[in-house]
Design an enzyme around this catalytic site. Structure first.
Site, PDB file in Angstrom:
ATOM      1  N   LYS A  67      -6.238  16.426 -23.196  1.00  0.00           N
ATOM      2  CA  LYS A  67      -6.102  15.099 -22.559  1.00  0.00           C
ATOM      3  C   LYS A  67      -4.729  14.499 -22.906  1.00  0.00           C
ATOM      4  CE  LYS A  67     -11.054  14.842 -22.510  1.00  0.00           C
ATOM      5  NZ  LYS A  67     -12.268  14.047 -22.521  1.00  0.00           N
ATOM      6  N   GLY A  74     -16.972  12.856 -24.626  1.00  0.00           N
ATOM      7  CA  GLY A  74     -16.379  12.000 -25.661  1.00  0.00           C
ATOM      8  C   GLY A  74     -17.368  11.046 -26.301  1.00  0.00           C
ATOM      9  N   GLU A  78     -12.576  11.801 -15.810  1.00  0.00           N
ATOM     10  CA  GLU A  78     -11.630  10.720 -16.138  1.00  0.00           C
ATOM     11  C   GLU A  78     -10.668  10.482 -14.973  1.00  0.00           C
ATOM     12  OE1 GLU A  78     -10.388  12.324 -19.927  1.00  0.00           O
ATOM     13  OE2 GLU A  78     -12.372  11.889 -20.724  1.00  0.00           O
ATOM     14  N   ASN A 104      -9.068  21.062 -23.554  1.00  0.00           N
ATOM     15  CA  ASN A 104      -8.451  19.987 -22.774  1.00  0.00           C
ATOM     16  C   ASN A 104      -7.954  18.945 -23.772  1.00  0.00           C
ATOM     17  OD1 ASN A 104      -7.798  17.891 -21.075  1.00  0.00           O
ATOM     18  ND2 ASN A 104      -9.890  17.513 -20.352  1.00  0.00           N
ATOM     19  N   SER A 128     -18.769  16.796 -25.479  1.00  0.00           N
ATOM     20  CA  SER A 128     -19.105  16.617 -26.902  1.00  0.00           C
ATOM     21  C   SER A 128     -19.520  17.909 -27.614  1.00  0.00           C
ATOM     22  CB  SER A 128     -20.205  15.559 -27.064  1.00  0.00           C
ATOM     23  OG  SER A 128     -19.726  14.289 -26.682  1.00  0.00           O
ATOM     24  N   HIS A 160     -11.581  16.249 -13.004  1.00  0.00           N
ATOM     25  CA  HIS A 160     -12.185  15.785 -14.269  1.00  0.00           C
ATOM     26  C   HIS A 160     -12.713  14.365 -14.057  1.00  0.00           C
ATOM     27  CE1 HIS A 160     -12.622  14.450 -18.397  1.00  0.00           C
ATOM     28  NE2 HIS A 160     -12.647  15.715 -18.739  1.00  0.00           N
ATOM     29  N   GLU A 216     -19.901  18.953 -16.412  1.00  0.00           N
ATOM     30  CA  GLU A 216     -19.618  17.969 -17.457  1.00  0.00           C
ATOM     31  C   GLU A 216     -20.298  16.649 -17.114  1.00  0.00           C
ATOM     32  OE1 GLU A 216     -15.869  18.935 -19.817  1.00  0.00           O
ATOM     33  OE2 GLU A 216     -15.233  17.756 -18.110  1.00  0.00           O
TER      34      GLU A 216
HETATM   35  P1  PGA Z   1     -15.222  16.090 -25.126  1.00  0.00           P
HETATM   36  O1  PGA Z   1     -14.465  16.223 -23.732  1.00  0.00           O
HETATM   37  O2  PGA Z   1     -15.392  17.495 -25.677  1.00  0.00           O
HETATM   38  O3  PGA Z   1     -14.317  15.241 -25.976  1.00  0.00           O
HETATM   39  O4  PGA Z   1     -16.528  15.447 -24.860  1.00  0.00           O
HETATM   40  C1  PGA Z   1     -14.787  17.235 -22.812  1.00  0.00           C
HETATM   41  C2  PGA Z   1     -13.969  17.066 -21.564  1.00  0.00           C
HETATM   42  O5  PGA Z   1     -13.661  15.931 -21.175  1.00  0.00           O
HETATM   43  O6  PGA Z   1     -13.592  18.058 -20.928  1.00  0.00           O
END
Ligand code: PGA
Length: 250
Positions: free
Chosen positions: A11, A171, A99, A9, A211, A97, A165
């Site tokens: 983003k 992140g 976010e 992803n 992460s 997601h 998640e």
């Molecule tokens: P990250 O993001 O690996 O940067 O923690 C995972 C995600 O948001 O799918």
């Protein structure tokens, strides 16, 4: 051996088309050299880069979008529909997601409508679920699954992938303990069994995201028995992403 899903992803990255093409080519070049039997590699770039990246149709990599609207067309300024995503060469779409839930205030009802429309045009849906730090995993994930999947038939549900998640792990550099990820996977299976029965729950891929770096892949794939990984930050570094692909083994 179950196919393992390794999903990138990106983003809202990178900032230019050239950088996006370079990142894709760097991963693609390495993937081409490898035997990826038993692995499905999916890259979800910003939709604006899809056309220029997908022109390389010979790749073994599959593509997905990071979001979609619930209508197939119409007066929805700034939105992209499942049909458009499908016709741009994607097989997958990420929906729900955290976010999107948190920054764009997506509700369970919106997520449910998006899932229904994406499945209708034949996209596979990567549905993200997970709790915030202050919340209790089971109650949040149960609500997200029950409401997100309302009205989705057993046959339609075969095209789902559930990504666990936990919001606090995304992140943050603070991944979820493999034992907690396993507990969440078993809980998700229980809810899917309640909704659709044991057979579907046995075949639905459940993956982990938050992460993940290459040095911890085995913990999730082997110890937590995950069917794959959703990678954010680490997928922007082609070497690290290729290392992750290499580390995924049954
Ligand atoms: P990250 O993001 O690996 O940067 O923690 C995972 C995600 O948001 O799918």
């Amino acid at each position: 051996m179950n196919t393992k899903l390794i999903i990138a992803n990106w983003k809202m990255n990178p900032c230019t088309r050239k950088q996006a093409e370079q990142l894709f080519e760097a991963v693609n070049k390495e993937v081409k050299k490898r035997d990826i039997t038993g692995k499905e590699i999916i890259i979800c770039p910003p939709v604006i880069y899809l056309a220029s990246i997908i022109k390389n149709l010979k790749t073994k990599i599959k593509f997905g979008a990071q979001n979609c609207h619930w209508e197939q067309q119409g007066a929805y300024t700034g939105e992209v529909s499942p049909k458009m995503i499908k016709h741009s060469g994607c097989k997958y779409v990420i929906i729900g997601h955290s976010e999107r839930r948190n920054y764009f205030k997506e509700t369970e009802d919106m997520i449910n409508q998006k899932i229904l429309s994406a499945l209708k045009v034949g996209l596979k849906v990567i549905l993200c679920v997970g709790e915030k730090e202050s919340e209790y995993m089971a109650s949040v994930v149960k609500k997200q699954l029950k409401e997100g999947l309302a009205g989705i038939s057993r046959v339609q549900a075969e095209k789902l992938i559930i990504a666990y998640e936990p919001v606090w792990a995304i992140g943050s550099g603070n991944p979820c303990k493999p034992s907690d990820a396993l507990e969440a996977k078993l809980f998700i299976k229980k809810i899917i069994t309640e909704i659709y029965g044991r057979k579907l729950s046995d075949q639905l891929p459940i993956i982990y995201g938050g992460s993940v770096k290459s040095n911890m892949v085995n913990k999730y794939i082997q110890q937590a028995n995950m069917d794959g990984l959703l990678i954010g930050g680490a997928s922007l570094d082609s070497r690290e992403f290729v290392n992750i692909i290499e580390e995924v083994n049954d």
